[in-house]
Write an enzyme that holds these catalytic residues in place. Structure first.
Site, short mmCIF file in Angstrom:
data_model
loop_
_atom_site.label_atom_id
_atom_site.label_comp_id
_atom_site.label_asym_id
_atom_site.label_seq_id
_atom_site.Cartn_x
_atom_site.Cartn_y
_atom_site.Cartn_z
N GLN A 1 0.83 -1.20 0.00
CA GLN A 1 0.00 0.00 0.00
C GLN A 1 0.87 1.25 0.00
OE1 GLN A 1 -3.58 0.32 2.61
NE2 GLN A 1 -2.47 1.96 3.62
N GLY A 2 0.72 2.09 -1.02
CA GLY A 2 1.49 3.33 -1.13
C GLY A 2 0.66 4.54 -0.74
N TYR A 3 0.48 4.74 0.55
CA TYR A 3 -0.30 5.87 1.06
C TYR A 3 0.59 6.88 1.79
CZ TYR A 3 -5.13 4.28 0.17
OH TYR A 3 -6.32 3.93 -0.40
N SER A 4 1.11 6.50 2.95
CA SER A 4 1.83 7.44 3.82
C SER A 4 3.10 7.96 3.16
CB SER A 4 2.19 6.77 5.15
OG SER A 4 1.03 6.44 5.87
N GLU B 1 -10.28 -1.80 6.01
CA GLU B 1 -9.04 -2.16 6.69
C GLU B 1 -9.27 -2.93 7.97
OE1 GLU B 1 -4.72 -0.09 7.56
OE2 GLU B 1 -6.48 1.17 7.37
N SER C 1 -3.02 7.47 13.98
CA SER C 1 -2.70 7.75 15.38
C SER C 1 -3.97 7.91 16.21
CB SER C 1 -1.85 9.03 15.48
OG SER C 1 -2.64 10.16 15.12
#
Length: 382
Positions: A115-118, A234, A359
């Protein structure tokens, strides 16, 4: 309310347990194991759509399978990101061609995803992504950096949230692209060494990496809506399986407290009982909310509950060990590397539980704004 399982569910539990007992084994190659699961139809049981080489099961049997898998000696899954995140997103937003191309390969265990999110400047603030993708004929050229990318070193593909509209800001101008990872010179994966000494996460650098134009999910510019839909998948059945592992860890801490005599301390005993009670509450909450579509706060509540719980368990494990908890088994053997025992690993790794995956502060903001209807938090305020 009755959160139990039917007699038929328990029959299925026996079947699942028997299959896992006959096939699961420690030390097996994880990619080969994904293919073994796929050949038996165990990948994609919760998709709600058949025809991709997967079987489909109702919600309670998905829970039973997840719980029995967690109890077995089967290796950790390498394909869960593709199975549980990307596949449901393709079913909801993908084109028929995208479904036909990617779902069978996921169901067979042949292709693994990350997954390329953050990004370094856009972790919990996902709308701040700066990775860009420029249209070049039938391709996009992707450039930028992603971080905290699980399984990137083994993945065949990455779904990347990128900015496809130059000059766009925040939620506008984003697209979700499916990017092949086998592009030497265009994609670099760098493992991130953690406090535990392991490297569960990675940095991923894209330098003009190519993605086909037909591999944009949901259409160009609709990336934010698709990304939020994906995050909704998720947490769910996997939360209950996670709790099986938590229960096993708690059991080890309880046994250690009994063996060391720490359980005679009324404060320690109270903390052990509290951990047990909170774990039961988490299970009931997960069962209560399972399958409730449109409950925007349920995933955030679940993350708040288990993140803090697991972190407190790590602290309790060290308290039970006492002063010896800070000493490694090979502390004084300079010829051997320092190694963490299970409790030390639990304590150090769990420090991140309230940060990764969103968070605690972000989860509370989501609950406040989307569930309780409180005023939105001002942006840009330090």
């Amino acid at each position: 309310m009755d959160y139990g399982f039917s007699a038929d569910d328990e029959v299925f539990r026996g079947e699942a347990r028997a299959w896992l007992g006959a096939h699961a084994r420690a030390g097996v190659d994880r990619r080969a194991w994904e293919r073994e699961l796929g050949s038996a139809g165990w990948i994609g049981i919760g998709w709600g759509e058949a025809g991709y080489g997967n079987r489909t099961l109702g919600l309670t049997r998905q829970v039973v399978w997840a719980e029995e898998y967690a109890r077995s000696s089967a290796p950790p899954r390498s394909g869960h990101i593709g199975e549980n995140l990307l596949a449901p997103t393709l079913i909801a937003h993908g084109s028929p061609e995208q479904k036909a191309r990617f779902l069978p390969a996921i169901a067979a265990g042949d292709e693994l995803w990350c997954q390329g999110y953050s990004e370094p400047g856009a972790g919990s603030d996902l709308a701040g992504v700066r990775t860009g993708a420029v249209r070049d004929g039938e391709w996009y050229r992707v450039s930028g950096q992603k971080i905290w990318t699980s399984l990137a070193q083994d993945a065949d593909w990455c779904f990347v949230l990128a900015r496809t509209e130059a000059g766009s800001r925040r939620h506008q101008g984003l697209s979700l692209l499916l990017v092949p990872m086998d592009q030497p010179g265009r994609i670099e994966v760098r493992p991130i060494r953690q406090l535990t000494g392991t490297s569960d996460f990675n940095e991923v650098f894209f330098d003009g990496a190519r993605a086909r134009a037909e591999h944009v999910v949901g259409g160009e510019g609709n990336g934010w809506q698709v990304a939020m839909s994906l995050l909704g998948f998720e947490r769910g059945v996997s939360t209950l399986a996670q709790q099986i592992g938590f229960a096993e860890e708690l059991g080890r801490v309880v046994r250690a407290a009994v063996d060391s005599g720490a359980v005679d301390d009324p404060v320690v005993r109270d903390r052990l009982v509290r951990q047990w009670a909170e774990l039961r509450v988490m299970r009931w909450n997960a069962l209560r909310t399972l399958g409730r579509a449109g409950d925007a706060g349920a995933p955030s509540v679940a993350k708040l509950l288990w993140g803090g719980w697991h972190q407190r368990l790590g602290e309790l494990a060290m308290a039970v060990r006492g002063v010896g908890g800070g000493v490694g088994p090979r502390e004084w053997d300079v010829s051997s590397p320092y190694e963490l025992d299970a409790f030390q690993h639990l304590f150090l790794f769990s420090r991140a539980d309230t940060v990764y995956g969103g968070s605690d502060q972000i989860q509370r903001t989501i609950i406040a704004e989307r569930v309780l209807g409180l005023p939105r938090e001002p942006k840009g305020v330090v």
